[in-house]
Design an enzyme around this catalytic site. Structure first.
Site, PDB file in Angstrom:
ATOM      1  N   MET A 124       0.869  -1.316   0.087  1.00 24.42           N
ATOM      2  CA  MET A 124       0.044  -0.065  -0.041  1.00 24.42           C
ATOM      3  C   MET A 124       0.846   1.383   0.046  1.00 24.42           C
ATOM      4  SD  MET A 124      -2.714  -0.946   3.094  1.00 24.42           S
ATOM      5  CE  MET A 124      -2.179  -2.569   3.759  1.00 24.42           C
ATOM      6  N   GLU A 126       3.642   4.209  -0.049  1.00 25.14           N
ATOM      7  CA  GLU A 126       4.435   4.593  -1.146  1.00 25.14           C
ATOM      8  C   GLU A 126       5.487   5.795  -0.511  1.00 25.14           C
ATOM      9  OE1 GLU A 126       2.043   6.122  -4.287  1.00 25.14           O
ATOM     10  OE2 GLU A 126       1.461   4.070  -4.738  1.00 25.14           O
ATOM     11  N   GLY A 128       5.852   8.670  -0.938  1.00 26.80           N
ATOM     12  CA  GLY A 128       4.949  10.152  -0.878  1.00 26.80           C
ATOM     13  C   GLY A 128       3.751   9.883  -0.124  1.00 26.80           C
ATOM     14  N   PRO A 239      -9.625  -4.044   9.743  1.00 25.61           N
ATOM     15  CA  PRO A 239     -10.092  -4.386  11.455  1.00 25.61           C
ATOM     16  C   PRO A 239      -9.240  -5.745  11.578  1.00 25.61           C
ATOM     17  CG  PRO A 239     -11.704  -3.694  10.469  1.00 25.61           C
ATOM     18  CD  PRO A 239     -10.839  -3.756   9.214  1.00 25.61           C
ATOM     19  N   GLU A 241      -6.390  -6.773  10.578  1.00 21.61           N
ATOM     20  CA  GLU A 241      -4.936  -6.395  10.902  1.00 21.61           C
ATOM     21  C   GLU A 241      -4.644  -5.669  12.008  1.00 21.61           C
ATOM     22  OE1 GLU A 241      -3.189  -4.416   7.133  1.00 21.61           O
ATOM     23  OE2 GLU A 241      -1.343  -3.697   8.476  1.00 21.61           O
ATOM     24  N   GLN A 278      10.381  -1.202  47.407  1.00 24.13           N
ATOM     25  CA  GLN A 278       8.720  -0.881  47.460  1.00 24.13           C
ATOM     26  C   GLN A 278       8.436  -0.524  46.138  1.00 24.13           C
ATOM     27  OE1 GLN A 278       6.686   2.175  49.188  1.00 24.13           O
ATOM     28  NE2 GLN A 278       5.210   0.767  50.248  1.00 24.13           N
ATOM     29  N   GLN A 335      13.888  -0.619  32.449  1.00 23.60           N
ATOM     30  CA  GLN A 335      14.585   0.406  33.452  1.00 23.60           C
ATOM     31  C   GLN A 335      14.930  -0.501  34.726  1.00 23.60           C
ATOM     32  OE1 GLN A 335      15.227   3.431  32.983  1.00 23.60           O
ATOM     33  NE2 GLN A 335      15.925   3.949  35.082  1.00 23.60           N
TER      34      GLN A 335
HETATM   35  C1  LIG Z   1       8.504  -1.999   9.696  1.00 18.95           C
HETATM   36  C2  LIG Z   1       7.428  -1.434   9.009  1.00 18.95           C
HETATM   37  C3  LIG Z   1       6.567  -2.324   8.350  1.00 18.95           C
HETATM   38  C4  LIG Z   1       5.663  -1.888   7.344  1.00 18.95           C
HETATM   39  N1  LIG Z   1       4.912  -2.873   6.387  1.00 18.95           N
HETATM   40  C5  LIG Z   1       4.088  -2.652   5.546  1.00 18.95           C
HETATM   41  C6  LIG Z   1       3.680  -3.359   4.606  1.00 18.95           C
HETATM   42  O1  LIG Z   1       3.748  -4.490   4.679  1.00 18.95           O
HETATM   43  N2  LIG Z   1       2.724  -2.911   3.728  1.00 18.95           N
HETATM   44  C7  LIG Z   1       2.466  -1.452   3.506  1.00 18.95           C
HETATM   45  O2  LIG Z   1       1.498  -1.200   2.614  1.00 18.95           O
HETATM   46  N3  LIG Z   1       3.015  -0.404   4.487  1.00 18.95           N
HETATM   47  C8  LIG Z   1       3.766  -1.042   5.380  1.00 18.95           C
HETATM   48  N4  LIG Z   1       4.273  -0.019   6.090  1.00 18.95           N
HETATM   49  C9  LIG Z   1       4.256   1.252   6.283  1.00 18.95           C
HETATM   50  C10 LIG Z   1       3.086   1.855   7.377  1.00 18.95           C
HETATM   51  O3  LIG Z   1       1.944   1.379   7.381  1.00 18.95           O
HETATM   52  C11 LIG Z   1       3.415   3.521   7.021  1.00 18.95           C
HETATM   53  O4  LIG Z   1       4.317   3.744   7.691  1.00 18.95           O
HETATM   54  C12 LIG Z   1       2.122   3.991   8.004  1.00 18.95           C
HETATM   55  O5  LIG Z   1       1.137   3.715   7.702  1.00 18.95           O
HETATM   56  C13 LIG Z   1       2.415   5.619   8.109  1.00 18.95           C
HETATM   57  O6  LIG Z   1       2.562   6.042   7.042  1.00 18.95           O
HETATM   58  P1  LIG Z   1       3.773   7.178   6.736  1.00 18.95           P
HETATM   59  O7  LIG Z   1       5.041   6.440   6.958  1.00 18.95           O
HETATM   60  O8  LIG Z   1       3.818   7.550   5.287  1.00 18.95           O
HETATM   61  O9  LIG Z   1       3.406   8.397   7.646  1.00 18.95           O
HETATM   62  P2  LIG Z   1       2.847   9.712   7.329  1.00 18.95           P
HETATM   63  O10 LIG Z   1       1.264   9.271   6.519  1.00 18.95           O
HETATM   64  O11 LIG Z   1       3.488  10.536   6.563  1.00 18.95           O
HETATM   65  O12 LIG Z   1       2.475  10.204   8.734  1.00 18.95           O
HETATM   66  C14 LIG Z   1       3.707  10.940   9.475  1.00 18.95           C
HETATM   67  C15 LIG Z   1       3.039  11.397  10.725  1.00 18.95           C
HETATM   68  O13 LIG Z   1       1.686  12.241  10.445  1.00 18.95           O
HETATM   69  C16 LIG Z   1       0.554  11.671  11.317  1.00 18.95           C
HETATM   70  N5  LIG Z   1      -0.527  11.957  10.477  1.00 18.95           N
HETATM   71  C17 LIG Z   1      -0.846  11.706   9.282  1.00 18.95           C
HETATM   72  N6  LIG Z   1      -1.905  11.938   8.876  1.00 18.95           N
HETATM   73  C18 LIG Z   1      -2.571  12.501   9.942  1.00 18.95           C
HETATM   74  C19 LIG Z   1      -4.059  12.753  10.430  1.00 18.95           C
HETATM   75  N7  LIG Z   1      -4.978  12.770   9.496  1.00 18.95           N
HETATM   76  N8  LIG Z   1      -4.359  13.136  11.682  1.00 18.95           N
HETATM   77  C20 LIG Z   1      -3.335  13.273  12.419  1.00 18.95           C
HETATM   78  N9  LIG Z   1      -2.057  12.866  12.446  1.00 18.95           N
HETATM   79  C21 LIG Z   1      -1.743  12.503  11.003  1.00 18.95           C
HETATM   80  C22 LIG Z   1       0.815  10.040  11.426  1.00 18.95           C
HETATM   81  O14 LIG Z   1       0.259   9.850  12.521  1.00 18.95           O
HETATM   82  C23 LIG Z   1       2.289  10.269  11.560  1.00 18.95           C
HETATM   83  O15 LIG Z   1       2.634  10.592  12.952  1.00 18.95           O
HETATM   84  C24 LIG Z   1       5.184  -0.667   7.197  1.00 18.95           C
HETATM   85  C25 LIG Z   1       6.211   0.198   7.974  1.00 18.95           C
HETATM   86  C26 LIG Z   1       7.153  -0.019   8.708  1.00 18.95           C
HETATM   87  C27 LIG Z   1       7.863   1.021   9.636  1.00 18.95           C
END
Ligand SMILES: Cc1cc2nc3c(=O)[nH]c(=O)nc-3n(C[C@H](O)[C@H](O)[C@H](O)COP(=O)(O)OP(=O)(O)OC[C@H]3O[C@@H](n4cnc5c(N)ncnc54)[C@H](O)[C@@H]3O)c2cc1C
Length: 376
Positions: A124, A126, A128, A239, A241, A278, A335
């Site tokens: 899912m 990317e 960006g 849900p 997941e 304690q 800790q």
């Molecule tokens: C180890 C690992 C495994 C993963 N495995 C997969 C996988 O198998 N397949 C896959 O597709 N993805 C995978 N991911 C990706 C993961 O699902 C995304 O990193 C995650 O959904 C967040 O997206 P982002 O990193 O682009 O952060 P962003 O969307 O850029 O978010 C950055 C920050 O902004 C906050 N934010 C964004 N929108 C809002 C909002 N509307 N309101 C408040 N705060 C907001 C977020 O909470 C976060 O704190 C994986 C990530 C990791 C680190």
């Protein structure tokens, strides 16, 4: 878990625990060090019938319910082995094939997914966009009888190992979410490339990769369900997941408590055991209480899910609450280990490093609060 397990479920729990103790626990730390675990592990899990256990028997599974998968998630968590992404394959990707695949697709891929021959991933995120899935830019354009896919994905679990990737792509960019589709891509297809296996803070043995699609042509029938159905399909499956992540959190919490209680009984300072202070008893009493509250809630979510009644907001509550607690509790537990807690050879250090990402993937905890907030 505090379920009244049937005789059969109890036997599976014992079998899973034996498997985890024999095949996983002794190797987990070395896999983390090597940033790798052996692919054959999927086949070994299949030999004991735990790959795709929830898949109906006609497609190679055991035809049991989600509780069996929950048992596997817990036992893997207890073994502190975050490398093998069994659950991603069993609980997250295979259900897309099962629920949205046509008969031909199910027969082509699911039996191999259950035998451990075919490892799956879902792409899912990317570079960006992550939280905002509507902004996915990977495109799939129809050309004759093929979809032609272009784009790139990142952070994809099982990215290096996967034989089949379910790709979230825009089949009609003008329609936003309604123009999003899920397309299965065999990783032998020309134009598909794997990027780096990304180096992470924790979950070091788990394979997390960039993926690139350069004019990847796949047959029109690799589409799962209808065109434009992708967003709805994702919303229906997320849900489960999120529940899986909550169960992993509870398993990690309980493993941390167990290791910590054992350590504070053994370690001495100022002529007494650490547990005799304690502060230690009060702090661990608080943590045990919080852990029990979270366990009861997550067990209730499992029970709801088994009845098909786990809604999006409740799954989001379980994911955010359990993973926030996982990070808080493991930090407090570490800790008590003093300097030893910071040493990789101590399981509490691995638990600490593995915990952090739980608040991020599967939808960040902020997005979980958005989902809950919408129901107020
Ligand atoms: C180890 C690992 C495994 C993963 N495995 C997969 C996988 O198998 N397949 C896959 O597709 N993805 C995978 N991911 C990706 C993961 O699902 C995304 O990193 C995650 O959904 C967040 O997206 P982002 O990193 O682009 O952060 P962003 O969307 O850029 O978010 C950055 C920050 O902004 C906050 N934010 C964004 N929108 C809002 C909002 N509307 N309101 C408040 N705060 C907001 C977020 O909470 C976060 O704190 C994986 C990530 C990791 C680190």
């Amino acid at each position: 878990m505090d379920f009244d397990l049937t005789q059969d479920q109890r036997e599976i729990q014992a079998l899973t625990r034996d498997f985890a103790r024999a095949e996983i626990e002794p190797n987990a730390s070395a896999w983390d060090r090597d940033h790798h675990f052996p692919r054959e592990l999927f086949g070994k899990l299949a030999e004991i019938g735990l790959m795709g256990a929830c898949v109906p028997e006609e497609y190679g599974g055991a035809g049991v319910d989600f509780l069996y998968n929950a048992i596997l998630i817990e036992e893997q968590g207890r073994a502190i082995a975050s490398g093998p992404a069994f659950s991603l394959h069993n609980d997250i990707v295979v259900p897309y094939l099962l629920h949205y695949g046509n008969e031909e697709q199910k027969k082509r891929w699911i039996p191999k997914a259950c035998s451990g021959e075919l490892i799956t991933a879902i792409a899912m995120t990317e570079p960006g966009t992550g939280s905002d899935l509507q902004s996915v830019r990977t495109s799939a354009v129809m050309d004759g009888n093929h979809w032609v896919i272009n784009g790139s994905k990142t952070f994809i679990s099982n990215g290096q190992l996967a034989d089949l990737v379910i790709v979230v792509a825009k089949t009609d960019p003008k329609l936003g979410a309604k123009g999003t589709s899920l397309i299965a891509v065999e990783t032998t297809t020309e134009g598909f490339k794997r990027g780096r296996n990304l180096e992470k803070i924790g979950m070091k043995a788990q394979d997390t990769s960039e993926l690139f699609f350069d004019n990847v042509r796949v047959p029109a029938d690799n589409l799962l369900g209808g065109p434009g159905m992708g967003f709805v399909q994702l919303m229906q499956q997320l849900p489960q997941e999120r529940l899986v992540i909550a169960i992993q959190a509870i398993a990690a919490i309980e493993a941390a408590m167990e290791h910590t209680v054992a350590y504070v009984k053994e370690r001495k300072a100022f002529g007494k055991s650490i547990i005799d202070f304690q502060n230690t008893r009060f702090k661990l009493a608080e943590l045990k209480t919080k852990a029990q509250v979270a366990r009861v809630f997550v067990d209730d979510c499992i029970a709801r899910h088994l009845k098909g009644e786990l809604d999006v907001a409740t799954a989001a509550m379980a994911k955010y609450f359990a993973t926030d607690l996982q990070c808080e509790l493991i930090d407090e537990c570490l800790q008590f280990f003093g300097g030893y807690g910071y040493m990789w050879e101590y399981p509490i250090a691995r638990l600490y490093a593995d915990a952090r990402v739980q608040k991020i993937y599967g939808g960040t905890n902020e997005i979980m609060k958005e989902l809950i907030g919408r129901t107020l």
